[in-house]
Design a protein around this motif. Sequence first.
Motif, mmCIF file in Angstrom:
data_model
loop_
_atom_site.group_PDB
_atom_site.id
_atom_site.type_symbol
_atom_site.label_atom_id
_atom_site.label_comp_id
_atom_site.label_asym_id
_atom_site.label_seq_id
_atom_site.Cartn_x
_atom_site.Cartn_y
_atom_site.Cartn_z
ATOM 1 N N PHE A 122 0.832 -1.202 0.000
ATOM 2 C CA PHE A 122 0.000 0.000 0.000
ATOM 3 C C PHE A 122 0.871 1.257 0.000
ATOM 4 C CE2 PHE A 122 -2.083 3.377 2.488
ATOM 5 C CZ PHE A 122 -3.162 3.646 1.641
ATOM 6 N N ILE A 123 1.937 1.262 0.815
ATOM 7 C CA ILE A 123 2.863 2.397 0.819
ATOM 8 C C ILE A 123 3.434 2.594 -0.583
ATOM 9 C CG2 ILE A 123 5.035 3.317 1.727
ATOM 10 C CD1 ILE A 123 4.570 1.653 4.251
ATOM 11 N N GLY A 124 3.859 1.493 -1.179
ATOM 12 C CA GLY A 124 4.431 1.558 -2.520
ATOM 13 C C GLY A 124 3.426 2.025 -3.553
ATOM 14 N N TRP A 125 2.174 1.563 -3.412
ATOM 15 C CA TRP A 125 1.139 1.956 -4.370
ATOM 16 C C TRP A 125 0.871 3.452 -4.289
ATOM 17 C CZ3 TRP A 125 -3.688 4.201 -3.627
ATOM 18 C CH2 TRP A 125 -4.479 4.308 -4.778
ATOM 19 N N VAL A 126 0.781 3.986 -3.075
ATOM 20 C CA VAL A 126 0.563 5.425 -2.906
ATOM 21 C C VAL A 126 1.711 6.200 -3.544
ATOM 22 C CG1 VAL A 126 0.402 7.320 -1.237
ATOM 23 C CG2 VAL A 126 -0.813 5.174 -0.812
ATOM 24 N N ASP A 127 2.940 5.726 -3.330
ATOM 25 C CA ASP A 127 4.110 6.378 -3.904
ATOM 26 C C ASP A 127 4.063 6.316 -5.433
ATOM 27 O OD1 ASP A 127 6.608 7.741 -3.569
ATOM 28 O OD2 ASP A 127 7.622 5.893 -4.131
ATOM 29 N N ASP A 128 3.789 5.129 -5.973
ATOM 30 C CA ASP A 128 3.699 4.959 -7.426
ATOM 31 C C ASP A 128 2.610 5.842 -8.020
ATOM 32 O OD1 ASP A 128 5.754 3.103 -7.589
ATOM 33 O OD2 ASP A 128 4.428 1.373 -7.414
ATOM 34 N N TRP A 129 1.449 5.865 -7.357
ATOM 35 C CA TRP A 129 0.322 6.622 -7.887
ATOM 36 C C TRP A 129 0.607 8.123 -7.882
ATOM 37 C CZ3 TRP A 129 -3.506 5.722 -10.925
ATOM 38 C CH2 TRP A 129 -4.550 6.655 -11.032
ATOM 39 N N GLN A 130 1.271 8.601 -6.841
ATOM 40 C CA GLN A 130 1.629 10.017 -6.786
ATOM 41 C C GLN A 130 2.600 10.376 -7.911
ATOM 42 O OE1 GLN A 130 0.510 12.547 -4.741
ATOM 43 N NE2 GLN A 130 -1.014 11.053 -4.095
ATOM 44 N N ILE A 131 3.535 9.478 -8.181
ATOM 45 C CA ILE A 131 4.498 9.704 -9.257
ATOM 46 C C ILE A 131 3.787 9.764 -10.609
ATOM 47 C CG2 ILE A 131 6.386 8.629 -10.560
ATOM 48 C CD1 ILE A 131 7.487 7.632 -7.869
ATOM 49 N N LEU A 132 2.862 8.833 -10.819
ATOM 50 C CA LEU A 132 2.125 8.809 -12.081
ATOM 51 C C LEU A 132 1.217 10.027 -12.211
ATOM 52 C CD1 LEU A 132 1.132 5.023 -12.205
ATOM 53 C CD2 LEU A 132 2.890 6.173 -13.567
ATOM 54 N N ARG A 133 0.599 10.408 -11.109
ATOM 55 C CA ARG A 133 -0.324 11.543 -11.137
ATOM 56 C C ARG A 133 0.413 12.851 -11.419
ATOM 57 N NH1 ARG A 133 -2.376 15.264 -7.641
ATOM 58 N NH2 ARG A 133 -1.081 14.520 -5.915
ATOM 59 N N LYS A 134 1.577 13.012 -10.775
ATOM 60 C CA LYS A 134 2.348 14.249 -10.945
ATOM 61 C C LYS A 134 3.240 14.205 -12.191
ATOM 62 C CE LYS A 134 2.711 14.890 -5.913
ATOM 63 N NZ LYS A 134 3.643 14.915 -4.761
ATOM 64 N N LYS A 135 3.420 12.968 -12.728
ATOM 65 C CA LYS A 135 4.296 12.754 -13.889
ATOM 66 C C LYS A 135 5.715 13.251 -13.622
ATOM 67 C CE LYS A 135 0.615 12.664 -17.314
ATOM 68 N NZ LYS A 135 0.586 11.212 -17.252
ATOM 69 N N THR A 136 6.170 13.004 -12.389
ATOM 70 C CA THR A 136 7.552 13.281 -11.990
ATOM 71 C C THR A 136 8.018 12.097 -11.151
ATOM 72 O OG1 THR A 136 7.025 14.339 -9.867
ATOM 73 C CG2 THR A 136 7.010 15.739 -11.847
ATOM 74 N N ASN A 137 9.279 12.143 -10.725
ATOM 75 C CA ASN A 137 9.791 11.087 -9.846
ATOM 76 C C ASN A 137 9.529 11.395 -8.384
ATOM 77 O OD1 ASN A 137 11.012 8.798 -11.189
ATOM 78 N ND2 ASN A 137 12.394 10.284 -12.149
ATOM 79 N N LEU A 138 8.700 12.400 -8.114
ATOM 80 C CA LEU A 138 8.424 12.820 -6.746
ATOM 81 C C LEU A 138 7.085 12.257 -6.288
ATOM 82 C CD1 LEU A 138 9.547 16.541 -7.099
ATOM 83 C CD2 LEU A 138 10.881 14.610 -6.221
ATOM 84 N N GLY A 139 7.128 11.170 -5.527
ATOM 85 C CA GLY A 139 5.927 10.589 -4.948
ATOM 86 C C GLY A 139 5.825 11.027 -3.504
ATOM 87 N N LEU A 140 5.769 10.068 -2.598
ATOM 88 C CA LEU A 140 5.834 10.385 -1.176
ATOM 89 C C LEU A 140 7.206 10.953 -0.855
ATOM 90 C CD1 LEU A 140 4.214 7.161 0.347
ATOM 91 C CD2 LEU A 140 3.180 9.434 0.276
ATOM 92 N N THR A 141 7.284 11.837 0.108
ATOM 93 C CA THR A 141 8.588 12.320 0.534
ATOM 94 C C THR A 141 9.298 11.199 1.297
ATOM 95 O OG1 THR A 141 7.816 13.154 2.674
ATOM 96 C CG2 THR A 141 7.664 14.645 0.765
ATOM 97 N N ALA A 142 10.615 11.307 1.422
ATOM 98 C CA ALA A 142 11.386 10.289 2.130
ATOM 99 C C ALA A 142 10.906 10.149 3.572
ATOM 100 C CB ALA A 142 12.872 10.642 2.095
ATOM 101 N N LYS A 143 10.570 11.286 4.210
ATOM 102 C CA LYS A 143 10.103 11.251 5.600
ATOM 103 C C LYS A 143 8.736 10.581 5.709
ATOM 104 C CE LYS A 143 12.664 15.247 7.351
ATOM 105 N NZ LYS A 143 12.551 16.604 7.956
ATOM 106 N N GLN A 144 7.846 10.867 4.768
ATOM 107 C CA GLN A 144 6.522 10.245 4.780
ATOM 108 C C GLN A 144 6.627 8.737 4.609
ATOM 109 O OE1 GLN A 144 4.768 12.464 1.546
ATOM 110 N NE2 GLN A 144 3.645 13.830 2.924
ATOM 111 N N LYS A 145 7.446 8.330 3.652
ATOM 112 C CA LYS A 145 7.597 6.896 3.380
ATOM 113 C C LYS A 145 8.203 6.185 4.584
ATOM 114 C CE LYS A 145 8.935 5.842 -0.766
ATOM 115 N NZ LYS A 145 9.763 5.560 -1.970
#
Length: 356
Positions: A122-145
């Motif tokens: 689930f953590i990974g999915w949220v990170d992947d989805w944020q990356i796809l949504r923003k179309k950058t390599n920035l998903g969850l921040t390192a601290k959030q993850k």
Amino acid sequence: MQTNSKFTNSLTNPTGVTLLILLTCGLGAIALSFLNIKQINPFLSSFIITGALGYIVVPQLQRIKASQIIQEDGPATHLKKAGTPTMGGIFFIPTAIIIGLIFTNFSSNAIAVALVTFAYAFIGWVDDWQILRKKTNLGLTAKQKLALQILFAVLFCVWMASSQPPEITSVILPFNIILPLGFFFWFLATFVIVAESNATNLTDGVDGLAGGTSAIAFLGIGILVSNTHPDLLIFSLAISGACLGFVLHNRNKASVFMGDTGSLALGASLSAIGILSQNLWALFIISLLFFLESISVIAQVTYYKATKDENGKGKRLLKMAPIHHHLELSGWTETQIVGIFYLINTILILITIYSY
């Protein structure tokens, strides 16, 4: 002579299909050497279902344009992978969890490991989805993850503390040496889960690498715990088979990447099985390649910071980290790297199995 030359080249620079065949045969040979046909049913079921699901899910990921964002500062050869769908963990991780739970009759240990696996997926999915949504390599921040990883690791440890015997805080070393750790064990267990999940995440950088090495690692830990924890054997085999089924679609040239959805879940699941079965030392040996990938990144960053000049520019210890990228930039092909890593990981699990 031409035939011999082609044969030699296939061994020194194998294709993705060749590696898949070798991986399948190797896993089958090891499984049948230590287990019976009935015991490997979870492995076969996960492999077949995951492999079949890939032909349905991958085209859907392509249709919704769930494409991997390729880092411009990565190896130049990876730029051609732009457009390859990611988030492949959404079909092989759930398959492994469901097969593992069904074959264990929903044992408490299997449920606990399944929840850890799902939580990190689930953590990974949220990170992947944020990356796809923003179309950058920035998903969850390192601290959030990291915060989420620690939270779920602590919850797993709380469950263990309330449901497992006091002996769980002891680590079994080779030759049946018992090392009691007491309260310190819980800090170590939390660290191991978080570190392992990040290590498998870092390993996911070359076609077939994380999936194949994880398939080998889960088979090894499963065989190791087969006598003491048959339910964890079943769950390990379910994930191993699912990883192999995923490699069917992730072999070079990959048609899908697992993304953080898969890579974070694999490390968390592997460590949870090792911790719950009191095999922390064995887990370390089985995970040495993942550990090497992590250390290569830590060493690269540390060396760069330590050698900064007055302009703030440091020196690089490796051409690029993790170490598989260093090997790529040193002239190794992706399939050569993957083949060598498969071989090393196979040797590591055999050493571990025969040491206990």
